[in-house]
Design an enzyme around this catalytic site. Structure first.
Site, PDB file in Angstrom:
ATOM      1  N   LYS A 128       0.813  -1.219   0.000  1.00  0.00           N
ATOM      2  CA  LYS A 128       0.000   0.000   0.000  1.00  0.00           C
ATOM      3  C   LYS A 128       0.847   1.270   0.000  1.00  0.00           C
ATOM      4  CE  LYS A 128      -4.225  -1.866   2.036  1.00  0.00           C
ATOM      5  NZ  LYS A 128      -3.876  -3.277   1.883  1.00  0.00           N
ATOM      6  N   GLU A 212      -3.316   6.493   7.533  1.00  0.00           N
ATOM      7  CA  GLU A 212      -3.787   7.556   6.666  1.00  0.00           C
ATOM      8  C   GLU A 212      -5.055   8.166   7.245  1.00  0.00           C
ATOM      9  OE1 GLU A 212      -4.301   5.495   2.988  1.00  0.00           O
ATOM     10  OE2 GLU A 212      -6.329   4.839   3.461  1.00  0.00           O
ATOM     11  N   ASN A 247     -15.164  -3.658   8.533  1.00  0.00           N
ATOM     12  CA  ASN A 247     -14.280  -3.352   7.395  1.00  0.00           C
ATOM     13  C   ASN A 247     -14.312  -4.413   6.307  1.00  0.00           C
ATOM     14  OD1 ASN A 247     -13.268  -0.898   8.507  1.00  0.00           O
ATOM     15  ND2 ASN A 247     -11.946  -2.091   9.858  1.00  0.00           N
ATOM     16  N   GLU A 287      -9.554   0.387  -6.037  1.00  0.00           N
ATOM     17  CA  GLU A 287     -10.574   0.783  -5.078  1.00  0.00           C
ATOM     18  C   GLU A 287     -10.438   2.268  -4.737  1.00  0.00           C
ATOM     19  OE1 GLU A 287     -10.686  -1.820  -1.719  1.00  0.00           O
ATOM     20  OE2 GLU A 287     -11.210  -3.550  -2.958  1.00  0.00           O
ATOM     21  N   GLU A 300      -6.570   1.498  -2.779  1.00  0.00           N
ATOM     22  CA  GLU A 300      -5.601   0.432  -3.027  1.00  0.00           C
ATOM     23  C   GLU A 300      -5.953  -0.258  -4.327  1.00  0.00           C
ATOM     24  OE1 GLU A 300      -5.837  -2.643  -0.073  1.00  0.00           O
ATOM     25  OE2 GLU A 300      -8.017  -2.751  -0.170  1.00  0.00           O
ATOM     26  N   ASN A 302      -6.146  -4.131  -5.885  1.00  0.00           N
ATOM     27  CA  ASN A 302      -6.089  -5.572  -5.630  1.00  0.00           C
ATOM     28  C   ASN A 302      -5.694  -6.277  -6.912  1.00  0.00           C
ATOM     29  OD1 ASN A 302      -7.009  -5.795  -2.804  1.00  0.00           O
ATOM     30  ND2 ASN A 302      -8.834  -4.814  -3.616  1.00  0.00           N
ATOM     31  N   PHE A 360     -24.511  -9.617  16.810  1.00  0.00           N
ATOM     32  CA  PHE A 360     -24.853  -9.431  15.410  1.00  0.00           C
ATOM     33  C   PHE A 360     -23.890 -10.143  14.479  1.00  0.00           C
ATOM     34  CE2 PHE A 360     -28.356  -7.078  13.739  1.00  0.00           C
ATOM     35  CZ  PHE A 360     -28.216  -7.303  12.388  1.00  0.00           C
TER      36      PHE A 360
END
Length: 654
Positions: A128, A212, A247, A287, A300, A302, A360
């Site tokens: 990254k 970041e 995430n 992305e 990033e 992929n 959940f």
């Protein structure tokens, strides 16, 4: 829904491909290989020996025991499998070794083709930090942050303060949400640094982190790119991936309802510019985070096939696995940018092995007793790697399948998804497993409207009586048994408990129709009442509903426990003693099966309420277990490396 048929005269590619993966993505790759006339080799761990991907492949090789580090990440064993089977190429799927440049180098050294980009692109985009620098150089919009590796927690705090909270701490070699934490203050930064580095080391073998600026409330939109070895590259429209939890993406769709054609083109052109900057060849994804004003920032790239690639296939008609195989063989792309359409709308829901009644969706393992995909419905595609009897293991990612629906527009695609979810039968010893509702939208689970609640109660009551009538039919031939419901009863008075509320219900039936009065409201429920089927289509006052029934659980717009008693049984039930609830403040039990990563206390230690006691890793995610009250540690029943089951005692307090 199926991907468009391949050309009858497909260009020659490979004789045999080894798939270095497992589960649904391995099955997905094998399907395209079969259509292309390519033989396949599956690899598997010892616990995956009977998996669907193993049965689908022409050959299969065991590469080690269950832990991923000893099997699906065991490069030596995989290289040996390649030599043994004489596979000419390897498709890595996603995760595991799909973005591992060392694996790609090992394959190149043995003249085996890696079905993915060249090693320099994997290295550049897989890191990254380096990818962000390259993106800036290629004039791609980037997020403000620290362009370097964070050394320790103290440096993480210093950097976070300089950037300004909130910040995102994430693994440099990461992906799939692993090794990623959001921090809003110094304490969360220190904790995030520790957990992210541990998860990164466990998932990727690389604990380097970067920090970041976290863009609050962004949309997560990605561009699918496709490049060849001749300098050509295309962008295949976007995917909206904003519905996430922990995430990780849960629901994806293509196209995005948020983008206009101008923003779409700008994002696509920047994605292609980045791909060309690293001479990218294969399918890949760039992305972006997009704010409310449609400003977009590179997140990033992929360098592999994405989990959500099916929605792009639906709206473009392309088979991305086929395109990857053709590019790997050296063929140029068959399409121009002007040839890439947006036809219709597609939605994907990831289906997880989780318990919706615990925080959940804590990971849930066990054997599937029933499994039935809704592929009989129009516009439905299911990418899965399981079957009835499959085991859901603690060792691997909790996603077990992907449910995709396609329609002429978004409304049709969403309606088909709703129907497909209602018709998807997944049952095991660990209840119903389905991720349909998100904690940020439904913090207390799905809330029924009054109309939906009455419909649910009417259906449940009708089912109860239907089951009793069936039992009565059999009991008429056995004089030794007394039926619960006596013959010739005109009305059944019932007591129905839902969400700790008791409702009075009166039901009567005439043939296939039940007339039900729920708390004063009258409803008519009609069905064929095929009680042997896991799915049941019913009509409530003309409104069609699909329900699933499993003992005292009914699946109706979600999962609900319904307790039904006759009026007499309800009266007698008042005299039944209830089991006293366990005092959980003095003990810590494991809420899930997993492996103990660390234990932070020992007997005699004083702990504060909320203090971390231990960390449990389950299905590749680390979970911090904390003390329920302030007190002294009486005993510790686990140690690092132990495998624990759901409900196992971990720590006792005095």
């Amino acid at each position: 829904y199926q991907i468009k048929s391949l050309p009858i005269f497909e260009a020659e590619t490979f004789d045999k491909i080894l798939i270095a993966n497992r589960g649904e993505i391995a099955c997905r790759v094998i399907k395209t290989c079969k259509k292309m006339g390519i033989k396949t080799v599956a690899i598997h761990s010892d616990v995956d020996a009977s998996s669907v991907h193993v049965k689908m492949a022409d050959e299969a090789v065991c590469v080690g025991p269950a832990p991923t580090s000893k099997s699906y990440l065991n490069m030596d064993a995989i290289m040996e499998a390649i030599k043994k089977t004489r596979a000419q190429a390897v498709h890595p799927g996603y995760g595991f070794l799909s973005e591992n440049k060392e694996f790609a180098k090992c394959l190149a050294a043995e003249d085996v083709i890696f079905i993915g980009p060249d090693t320099h692109a994997i290295q550049a985009m897989g890191d990254k930090i380096e990818s962000k620098l390259l993106a800036k150089k290629a004039k791609v919009n980037t997020i403000p942050g620290f362009d370097g590796v964070v050394k320790d927690a103290d440096e993480a705090v210093r950097i976070a303060r300089e950037i300004g909270y909130p910040v995102m701490i994430k693994a440099s070699a990461g992906g799939g949400g692993k090794g990623m934490r959001i921090a809003w203050d110094d304490e969360e930064t220190r904790d995030g640094f520790r957990f992210s580095s541990q998860e990164a080391a466990s998932s990727f073998g690389d604990d380097r982190l970067l920090i970041e600026k976290f863009i609050d409330n962004p949309r997560h939109i990605e561009i699918q790119v496709l490049g060849d070895k001749h300098g050509n590259a295309l962008w295949l429209n976007e995917r909206e991936c904003s519905i996430q939890r922990r995430n990780q993406k849960v629901v994806e769709e293509a196209p995005s309802i948020f983008l206009d054609s101008e923003t779409r083109r700008a994002m696509g052109e920047q994605a292609v510019a980045l791909a060309k900057a690293v001479k990218y060849s294969s399918a890949g994804t760039v992305e972006f985070l997009v704010d409310s004003k449609k400003n977009f920032y590179f997140l990033e790239m992929n360098t592999r096939l994405q989990v959500e690639h099916p929605v792009t296939e639906c709206i473009t008609g392309l088979d991305l696995v086929q395109e990857m195989i053709r590019v790997a063989k050296g063929y140029p792309l068959r399409h121009k940018q002007a040839d890439i359409p947006i036809n219709g709308w597609a939605v994907e829901c990831r289906v997880y092995a989780e318990d919706p009644y615990k925080s959940f969706g804590l990971p849930s393992v066990g054997r599937l007793s029933q499994y039935q995909e809704p592929i009989h419905l129009p516009g439905v595609r299911v990418d899965s790697g399981i079957q009835p009897g499959s085991d859901i293991s603690i060792y691997y990612d909790p996603m077990i399948s992907k449910l995709i629906t396609y329609g002429s527009d978004r409304t049709e695609a969403l309606k088909r998804m709703e129907d497909a979810l209602d018709n998807y039968v997944i049952r095991g010893k660990n209840k119903y497993i389905n991720t349909k509702f998100l904690s940020d939208v439904y913090p207390d689970g799905h809330k029924l409207t009054e109309i939906e609640r009455n419909q649910l109660l009417a259906i449940a009551s009708s089912l109860f009586v239907a089951f009793q009538l069936r039992a009565q039919h059999f009991q008429e031939h056995e004089n030794s048994r007394v039926p619960i419901i006596q013959p010739q009863v005109a009305n059944w008075q019932l007591s129905v408990k839902l969400h700790d509320e008791v409702h009075t219900v009166v039901a009567s039936n005439s043939g296939p129709t039940f007339s039900v009065e729920v708390d004063g409201s009258k409803l008519n429920v009609t069905s064929t009442w095929n009680l042997a089927s896991p799915l049941l289509s019913v009509s409530v006052d003309g409104t069609p509903r699909t329900v699933q029934v499993n003992v005292l659980m009914i699946y109706f717009e979600g999962s609900y426990k319904v307790h039904i008693l006759t009026k007499l049984a309800a009266e007698l039930n008042k005299y039944m003693l209830e089991k006293a609830a366990e005092d959980t403040s003095s003990i810590l039990r494991s809420p899930m099966p997993g492996v103990v990563v660390t234990v932070s206390v020992k007997p005699g230690d004083m702990v504060a309420e909320g203090q971390e006691i231990c960390v449990i890793e389950a299905m590749k995610m680390q979970n911090s277990m904390t003390a329920g009250k302030t007190g002294k540690v009486k005993s510790v029943r686990c140690k690092a490396g132990d495998t624990v089951g759901e409900g196992d005692l971990l720590v006792e307090l005095e």
